[in-house]
Design an enzyme around this catalytic site. Structure first.
Site, PDB file in Angstrom:
ATOM      1  N   MET A 145       0.966  -0.930   0.045  1.00 27.41           N
ATOM      2  CA  MET A 145       0.360  -0.149   0.116  1.00 27.41           C
ATOM      3  C   MET A 145       0.575   1.352  -0.092  1.00 27.41           C
ATOM      4  O   MET A 145       0.528   1.983   0.278  1.00 27.41           O
ATOM      5  CB  MET A 145      -1.073   0.547   1.576  1.00 27.41           C
ATOM      6  CG  MET A 145      -1.855  -1.257   1.020  1.00 27.41           C
ATOM      7  SD  MET A 145      -3.458  -0.785   1.968  1.00 27.41           S
ATOM      8  CE  MET A 145      -2.965  -0.396   3.783  1.00 27.41           C
ATOM      9  N   GLY A 146       2.386   1.216  -0.412  1.00 27.36           N
ATOM     10  CA  GLY A 146       2.945   2.269  -0.074  1.00 27.36           C
ATOM     11  C   GLY A 146       3.424   2.608   0.514  1.00 27.36           C
ATOM     12  O   GLY A 146       3.945   1.940   2.243  1.00 27.36           O
ATOM     13  N   HIS A 182       9.331   1.435   3.745  1.00 30.71           N
ATOM     14  CA  HIS A 182       9.987   1.807   4.775  1.00 30.71           C
ATOM     15  C   HIS A 182      10.818   0.581   4.410  1.00 30.71           C
ATOM     16  O   HIS A 182      10.618  -0.106   3.220  1.00 30.71           O
ATOM     17  CB  HIS A 182       9.639   1.499   6.397  1.00 30.71           C
ATOM     18  CG  HIS A 182       8.763   0.616   5.954  1.00 30.71           C
ATOM     19  ND1 HIS A 182       8.894  -1.412   6.498  1.00 30.71           N
ATOM     20  CD2 HIS A 182       7.343   0.276   6.461  1.00 30.71           C
ATOM     21  CE1 HIS A 182       8.237  -1.788   6.115  1.00 30.71           C
ATOM     22  NE2 HIS A 182       6.254  -1.122   6.579  1.00 30.71           N
ATOM     23  N   HIS A 227       9.208  -3.071   3.809  1.00 28.47           N
ATOM     24  CA  HIS A 227       8.715  -3.372   1.661  1.00 28.47           C
ATOM     25  C   HIS A 227      10.059  -3.267   1.233  1.00 28.47           C
ATOM     26  O   HIS A 227       9.737  -4.510   0.338  1.00 28.47           O
ATOM     27  CB  HIS A 227       8.347  -1.892   1.655  1.00 28.47           C
ATOM     28  CG  HIS A 227       7.019  -1.877   2.148  1.00 28.47           C
ATOM     29  ND1 HIS A 227       6.587  -0.433   3.547  1.00 28.47           N
ATOM     30  CD2 HIS A 227       5.792  -2.384   2.166  1.00 28.47           C
ATOM     31  CE1 HIS A 227       5.092  -0.377   4.024  1.00 28.47           C
ATOM     32  NE2 HIS A 227       5.034  -1.411   3.136  1.00 28.47           N
ATOM     33  N   LYS A 273       5.128  -9.767   8.759  1.00 25.49           N
ATOM     34  CA  LYS A 273       4.545  -9.308  10.116  1.00 25.49           C
ATOM     35  C   LYS A 273       3.339  -9.507  10.056  1.00 25.49           C
ATOM     36  O   LYS A 273       1.981  -8.917  11.123  1.00 25.49           O
ATOM     37  CB  LYS A 273       4.925  -8.102   9.291  1.00 25.49           C
ATOM     38  CG  LYS A 273       4.417  -6.779  10.810  1.00 25.49           C
ATOM     39  CD  LYS A 273       4.783  -5.627  11.014  1.00 25.49           C
ATOM     40  CE  LYS A 273       3.671  -4.441  10.816  1.00 25.49           C
ATOM     41  NZ  LYS A 273       2.914  -3.965  10.113  1.00 25.49           N
ATOM     42  N   GLN A 296      -2.481 -12.275   7.403  1.00 21.42           N
ATOM     43  CA  GLN A 296      -2.142 -12.541   6.098  1.00 21.42           C
ATOM     44  C   GLN A 296      -1.919 -12.931   5.509  1.00 21.42           C
ATOM     45  O   GLN A 296      -1.978 -13.820   4.071  1.00 21.42           O
ATOM     46  CB  GLN A 296      -2.224 -10.903   5.737  1.00 21.42           C
ATOM     47  CG  GLN A 296      -1.709 -10.305   3.772  1.00 21.42           C
ATOM     48  CD  GLN A 296      -1.397  -8.571   3.867  1.00 21.42           C
ATOM     49  OE1 GLN A 296      -2.234  -8.088   3.760  1.00 21.42           O
ATOM     50  NE2 GLN A 296      -0.242  -8.798   3.815  1.00 21.42           N
ATOM     51  N   MET A 299       8.701  -3.323  11.609  1.00 25.57           N
ATOM     52  CA  MET A 299       8.460  -2.085  11.211  1.00 25.57           C
ATOM     53  C   MET A 299       6.888  -1.623  10.400  1.00 25.57           C
ATOM     54  O   MET A 299       6.778  -2.680   9.968  1.00 25.57           O
ATOM     55  CB  MET A 299       9.522  -1.429   9.909  1.00 25.57           C
ATOM     56  CG  MET A 299      11.260  -1.198   9.902  1.00 25.57           C
ATOM     57  SD  MET A 299      12.362  -1.025   8.450  1.00 25.57           S
ATOM     58  CE  MET A 299      13.564  -0.463   9.564  1.00 25.57           C
ATOM     59  N   SER A 334       4.301   1.048   8.368  1.00 23.95           N
ATOM     60  CA  SER A 334       3.934   2.998   7.881  1.00 23.95           C
ATOM     61  C   SER A 334       3.187   2.975   8.681  1.00 23.95           C
ATOM     62  O   SER A 334       3.400   4.375   8.921  1.00 23.95           O
ATOM     63  CB  SER A 334       3.008   2.185   6.456  1.00 23.95           C
ATOM     64  OG  SER A 334       3.550   1.254   5.448  1.00 23.95           O
TER      65      SER A 334
HETATM   66  P1  AMP Z   1       2.248  -2.730   3.416  1.00 27.88           P
HETATM   67  O1  AMP Z   1       2.189  -1.722   2.963  1.00 27.88           O
HETATM   68  O2  AMP Z   1       2.109  -2.241   4.504  1.00 27.88           O
HETATM   69  O3  AMP Z   1      -0.094  -3.508   3.137  1.00 27.88           O
HETATM   70  O4  AMP Z   1       2.552  -4.051   3.128  1.00 27.88           O
HETATM   71  C1  AMP Z   1       3.068  -4.093   2.006  1.00 27.88           C
HETATM   72  C2  AMP Z   1       3.781  -5.939   2.254  1.00 27.88           C
HETATM   73  O5  AMP Z   1       5.074  -5.341   3.232  1.00 27.88           O
HETATM   74  C3  AMP Z   1       3.277  -7.435   3.135  1.00 27.88           C
HETATM   75  O6  AMP Z   1       3.561  -8.175   2.137  1.00 27.88           O
HETATM   76  C4  AMP Z   1       3.333  -6.490   4.422  1.00 27.88           C
HETATM   77  O7  AMP Z   1       3.478  -7.981   5.350  1.00 27.88           O
HETATM   78  C5  AMP Z   1       5.169  -6.801   4.686  1.00 27.88           C
HETATM   79  N1  AMP Z   1       5.562  -5.652   5.434  1.00 27.88           N
HETATM   80  C6  AMP Z   1       5.476  -4.578   5.917  1.00 27.88           C
HETATM   81  N2  AMP Z   1       5.970  -4.339   6.787  1.00 27.88           N
HETATM   82  C7  AMP Z   1       7.191  -5.660   7.190  1.00 27.88           C
HETATM   83  C8  AMP Z   1       7.586  -5.885   7.879  1.00 27.88           C
HETATM   84  N3  AMP Z   1       8.534  -4.919   8.962  1.00 27.88           N
HETATM   85  N4  AMP Z   1       8.901  -6.193   8.336  1.00 27.88           N
HETATM   86  C9  AMP Z   1       8.259  -7.905   6.693  1.00 27.88           C
HETATM   87  N5  AMP Z   1       6.990  -7.788   5.527  1.00 27.88           N
HETATM   88  C10 AMP Z   1       7.000  -6.483   6.417  1.00 27.88           C
END
Ligand code: AMP
Length: 283
Positions: free
Chosen positions: A30-31, A34, A37, A149, A153, A184, A186
């Site tokens: 979702m952008g 960090h 990602h 994390k 999901q 980490m 967002s």
């Molecule tokens: P999001 O943009 O937050 O929906 O995350 C996109 C992808 O990045 C998802 O597969 C999350 O599980 C992964 N992700 C987000 N934060 C972390 C993290 N701290 N460590 C590992 N994967 C992450």
């Protein structure tokens, strides 16, 4: 790095890549990037010829009153970061193109979604599986990388892919943490300095639980109570759930074993955070 907004153009690119014999790794996001990602993107690069990262703040996975409107969006910043991670294509469709008027389909995994975050956020995982199904059809990846994390999901998407005989390998990436242990996210950007300190309780509680298991604790109920007590000792932390489940079925356990995962969700101020850990080191 190419930026593509149109699903049709994305599919045309994917078809050309596939026809020329290249493999595609996909990292759906979702952008608001960090280091977590970026680690997923680098893994994509190491596992396939081409890496596609999608950015889509998916309206249908947010419930009423959640942070859809305020979710951070900065395509320019994210584009720069994805390029440094070696991404080939950044796919950033609009909600109107993903869900045109008259969209009527939901992809739904049952059972695994009844518990944990699925219980607290009704409809959330239907939104996730529906958008990931669409993204897989648009991007045609050979493999897709998801962070551990979001443990539930990852389990739900793995199940969807198995149940639907989808020819996409689902790869889990370990949780990437700040130096002090905070997972980490967002959403960490929403935290005040004081809230950020309180938020550390989540990762600390994971570490403590692992130590208790190493020291011989085998009762899930006991460990859950201790973890709750620890979290309640921190100002501004409101527990949503603390659970110990089997890593594949996500069913609650009474006795801790090699398949046990401890998961926590809590609100710190108004920000909902999650964390998890296996309780034994992976073999
Ligand atoms: P999001 O943009 O937050 O929906 O995350 C996109 C992808 O990045 C998802 O597969 C999350 O599980 C992964 N992700 C987000 N934060 C972390 C993290 N701290 N460590 C590992 N994967 C992450």
């Amino acid at each position: 790095m190419e930026i593509i907004h149109s699903p049709g153009q994305m599919t045309a690119w994917a078809n050309r890549a596939r026809q020329s014999g290249k493999t595609i790794a996909m990292v759906p996001t979702m952008g608001a990037f960090h280091e977590g990602h970026l680690a997923l993107m680098r893994m994509g690069r190491s596992r396939a010829d081409l890496t596609v990262t999608s950015i889509f703040v998916n309206p249908i996975q947010f419930g009423p009153g959640e942070d859809f409107d305020k979710y951070p969006r900065d395509l320019k910043r994210d584009g720069g970061m994805a390029a440094t991670a070696g991404v080939d294509v950044l796919f950033a469709p609009s909600p109107a193109e993903m869900y045109p008027t008259g969209f009527q389909t939901t992809v739904s995994v049952t059972g695994l979604t009844d518990t944990l975050c699925g219980r607290s956020r009704p409809g959330h995982f239907d939104g996730v599986t529906t958008v990931v199904a669409k993204l897989f059809n648009i991007v045609k990846p050979n493999l897709a990388i998801f962070g551990r994390k979001d443990f539930q999901q990852l389990a739900v998407i793995s199940k969807m892919v198995r149940d639907l005989n989808w020819d996409v390998e689902i790869v889990g990436h370990p949780i990437v943490r700040e130096a002090d242990g905070l997972a980490m996210s967002s959403r960490n950007a929403y935290l005040s300095e004081a809230e950020r300190q309180s938020a550390l309780a989540l990762s600390k509680s994971m570490q403590q639980a692992r130590q208790r298991v190493q020291a011989g604790e085998t009762s899930a109920g006991q460990l859950i109570e201790e973890t709750k007590k620890f979290l309640q000792g921190h100002p501004g932390v409101a527990i949503d759930y603390v659970s110990i489940v089997d890593r594949l079925t996500l069913l609650d356990q009474t006795d801790i074993n090699r398949d046990s995962v401890l998961l926590v969700a809590a609100r710190v101020g108004t920000t909902r955070l999650i964390d998890n850990t296996v309780l034994f080191d992976e073999q």
